[in-house]
Design a protein around this motif. Structure first.
Motif, PDB file in Angstrom:
ATOM      1  N   GLU A 170       0.868  -1.172   0.000  1.00 44.34           N
ATOM      2  CA  GLU A 170       0.000   0.000   0.000  1.00 44.34           C
ATOM      3  C   GLU A 170       0.908   1.226   0.000  1.00 44.34           C
ATOM      4  O   GLU A 170       1.869   1.296   0.757  1.00 44.34           O
ATOM      5  CB  GLU A 170      -0.894   0.012   1.229  1.00 44.34           C
ATOM      6  N   LEU A 171       0.571   2.183  -0.846  1.00 38.71           N
ATOM      7  CA  LEU A 171       1.358   3.405  -0.943  1.00 38.71           C
ATOM      8  C   LEU A 171       0.786   4.470  -0.025  1.00 38.71           C
ATOM      9  O   LEU A 171      -0.368   4.384   0.402  1.00 38.71           O
ATOM     10  CB  LEU A 171       1.379   3.906  -2.384  1.00 38.71           C
ATOM     11  N   ASN A 211      -0.231   7.342  -0.725  1.00 40.77           N
ATOM     12  CA  ASN A 211      -1.355   8.055  -1.326  1.00 40.77           C
ATOM     13  C   ASN A 211      -2.633   7.215  -1.384  1.00 40.77           C
ATOM     14  O   ASN A 211      -3.638   7.644  -1.935  1.00 40.77           O
ATOM     15  CB  ASN A 211      -0.991   8.570  -2.726  1.00 40.77           C
ATOM     16  N   GLY A 212      -2.611   5.995  -0.832  1.00 43.13           N
ATOM     17  CA  GLY A 212      -3.796   5.145  -0.785  1.00 43.13           C
ATOM     18  C   GLY A 212      -3.876   4.109  -1.889  1.00 43.13           C
ATOM     19  O   GLY A 212      -4.654   3.162  -1.790  1.00 43.13           O
ATOM     20  N   ASN A 213      -3.110   4.263  -2.961  1.00 46.02           N
ATOM     21  CA  ASN A 213      -3.103   3.273  -4.032  1.00 46.02           C
ATOM     22  C   ASN A 213      -2.345   2.033  -3.591  1.00 46.02           C
ATOM     23  O   ASN A 213      -1.630   2.046  -2.596  1.00 46.02           O
ATOM     24  CB  ASN A 213      -2.455   3.858  -5.293  1.00 46.02           C
ATOM     25  N   LYS A 214      -2.506   0.970  -4.352  1.00 44.01           N
ATOM     26  CA  LYS A 214      -1.789  -0.267  -4.087  1.00 44.01           C
ATOM     27  C   LYS A 214      -0.847  -0.517  -5.254  1.00 44.01           C
ATOM     28  O   LYS A 214      -1.050  -0.014  -6.351  1.00 44.01           O
ATOM     29  CB  LYS A 214      -2.772  -1.401  -3.913  1.00 44.01           C
ATOM     30  N   ALA A 215       0.205  -1.305  -5.020  1.00 41.78           N
ATOM     31  CA  ALA A 215       1.189  -1.573  -6.062  1.00 41.78           C
ATOM     32  C   ALA A 215       1.714  -2.996  -5.946  1.00 41.78           C
ATOM     33  O   ALA A 215       1.870  -3.515  -4.848  1.00 41.78           O
ATOM     34  CB  ALA A 215       2.342  -0.592  -5.953  1.00 41.78           C
ATOM     35  N   SER A 216       1.968  -3.603  -7.104  1.00 43.96           N
ATOM     36  CA  SER A 216       2.626  -4.906  -7.171  1.00 43.96           C
ATOM     37  C   SER A 216       4.059  -4.668  -7.627  1.00 43.96           C
ATOM     38  O   SER A 216       4.289  -4.020  -8.645  1.00 43.96           O
ATOM     39  CB  SER A 216       1.927  -5.809  -8.186  1.00 43.96           C
ATOM     40  N   ILE A 217       5.008  -5.203  -6.877  1.00 45.08           N
ATOM     41  CA  ILE A 217       6.414  -5.037  -7.219  1.00 45.08           C
ATOM     42  C   ILE A 217       6.745  -5.995  -8.366  1.00 45.08           C
ATOM     43  O   ILE A 217       6.563  -7.207  -8.244  1.00 45.08           O
ATOM     44  CB  ILE A 217       7.315  -5.340  -6.000  1.00 45.08           C
ATOM     45  N   LEU A 218       7.221  -5.437  -9.479  1.00 44.96           N
ATOM     46  CA  LEU A 218       7.546  -6.246 -10.646  1.00 44.96           C
ATOM     47  C   LEU A 218       9.037  -6.478 -10.816  1.00 44.96           C
ATOM     48  O   LEU A 218       9.451  -7.484 -11.384  1.00 44.96           O
ATOM     49  CB  LEU A 218       6.992  -5.582 -11.916  1.00 44.96           C
ATOM     50  N   ILE A 273       1.054   0.292 -10.443  1.00 43.99           N
ATOM     51  CA  ILE A 273       0.214   1.015  -9.497  1.00 43.99           C
ATOM     52  C   ILE A 273      -1.241   0.798  -9.903  1.00 43.99           C
ATOM     53  O   ILE A 273      -1.591   0.984 -11.070  1.00 43.99           O
ATOM     54  CB  ILE A 273       0.529   2.534  -9.508  1.00 43.99           C
ATOM     55  N   VAL A 274      -2.088   0.400  -8.943  1.00 41.46           N
ATOM     56  CA  VAL A 274      -3.496   0.149  -9.238  1.00 41.46           C
ATOM     57  C   VAL A 274      -4.404   0.930  -8.295  1.00 41.46           C
ATOM     58  O   VAL A 274      -4.022   1.267  -7.176  1.00 41.46           O
ATOM     59  CB  VAL A 274      -3.849  -1.358  -9.153  1.00 41.46           C
ATOM     60  N   ASN A 275      -5.603   1.186  -8.769  1.00 36.16           N
ATOM     61  CA  ASN A 275      -6.629   1.843  -7.975  1.00 36.16           C
ATOM     62  C   ASN A 275      -7.134   0.849  -6.940  1.00 36.16           C
ATOM     63  O   ASN A 275      -7.491  -0.274  -7.288  1.00 36.16           O
ATOM     64  CB  ASN A 275      -7.764   2.289  -8.902  1.00 36.16           C
ATOM     65  N   PRO A 276      -7.200   1.215  -5.653  1.00 36.56           N
ATOM     66  CA  PRO A 276      -7.618   0.253  -4.626  1.00 36.56           C
ATOM     67  C   PRO A 276      -9.098  -0.104  -4.683  1.00 36.56           C
ATOM     68  O   PRO A 276      -9.502  -1.142  -4.170  1.00 36.56           O
ATOM     69  CB  PRO A 276      -7.283   0.971  -3.316  1.00 36.56           C
ATOM     70  N   ILE A 324       6.178   3.797   0.373  1.00 36.35           N
ATOM     71  CA  ILE A 324       5.445   2.600   0.779  1.00 36.35           C
ATOM     72  C   ILE A 324       5.000   2.728   2.223  1.00 36.35           C
ATOM     73  O   ILE A 324       5.800   2.986   3.118  1.00 36.35           O
ATOM     74  CB  ILE A 324       6.327   1.348   0.588  1.00 36.35           C
ATOM     75  N   LYS A 325       3.705   2.528   2.423  1.00 40.34           N
ATOM     76  CA  LYS A 325       3.117   2.618   3.758  1.00 40.34           C
ATOM     77  C   LYS A 325       3.158   1.261   4.478  1.00 40.34           C
ATOM     78  O   LYS A 325       3.520   1.182   5.646  1.00 40.34           O
ATOM     79  CB  LYS A 325       1.671   3.105   3.642  1.00 40.34           C
ATOM     80  N   ALA A 326       2.756   0.184   3.783  1.00 34.14           N
ATOM     81  CA  ALA A 326       2.696  -1.131   4.412  1.00 34.14           C
ATOM     82  C   ALA A 326       2.757  -2.240   3.355  1.00 34.14           C
ATOM     83  O   ALA A 326       2.394  -2.015   2.204  1.00 34.14           O
ATOM     84  CB  ALA A 326       1.409  -1.268   5.205  1.00 34.14           C
ATOM     85  N   ILE A 327       3.195  -3.407   3.773  1.00 35.99           N
ATOM     86  CA  ILE A 327       3.167  -4.593   2.915  1.00 35.99           C
ATOM     87  C   ILE A 327       1.829  -5.282   3.137  1.00 35.99           C
ATOM     88  O   ILE A 327       1.458  -5.589   4.270  1.00 35.99           O
ATOM     89  CB  ILE A 327       4.323  -5.551   3.257  1.00 35.99           C
ATOM     90  N   ILE A 328       1.097  -5.516   2.066  1.00 31.84           N
ATOM     91  CA  ILE A 328      -0.212  -6.167   2.162  1.00 31.84           C
ATOM     92  C   ILE A 328      -0.083  -7.680   1.998  1.00 31.84           C
ATOM     93  O   ILE A 328      -0.698  -8.441   2.721  1.00 31.84           O
ATOM     94  CB  ILE A 328      -1.169  -5.603   1.094  1.00 31.84           C
TER      95      ILE A 328
END
Length: 59
Positions: free
Chosen positions: A10-11, A13-20, A31-34, A50-54
């Motif tokens: 989780e970023l 700014n509230g978006n989520k991201a997959s590390i590639l 980066i994807v819309n949550p 990065i805020k947290a690992i989901i």
């Protein structure tokens, strides 16, 4: 924070991201819309964004 390829984070700014890909201490991510999961962009993110690992896959 130790991230691995394909971790989901989780970023700030509230978006989520997959590390590639991991390059030094920068991460290339999708980066994807949550709310609906739509891809916003592909770009490099830094650890301080990065805020947290989901989700992380343990071997």
């Amino acid at each position: 924070m130790k991230l691995k390829k394909f971790d989901v984070v989780e970023l700030n700014n509230g978006n989520k991201a997959s590390i590639l890909d991991i390059r030094n201490r920068d991460y290339y991510a999708e980066i994807v819309n949550p709310n609906n999961g739509a891809t916003i962009e592909h770009r490099m993110i830094k650890e301080d964004e990065i805020k947290a690992i989901i989700f992380t896959k343990n071997k």
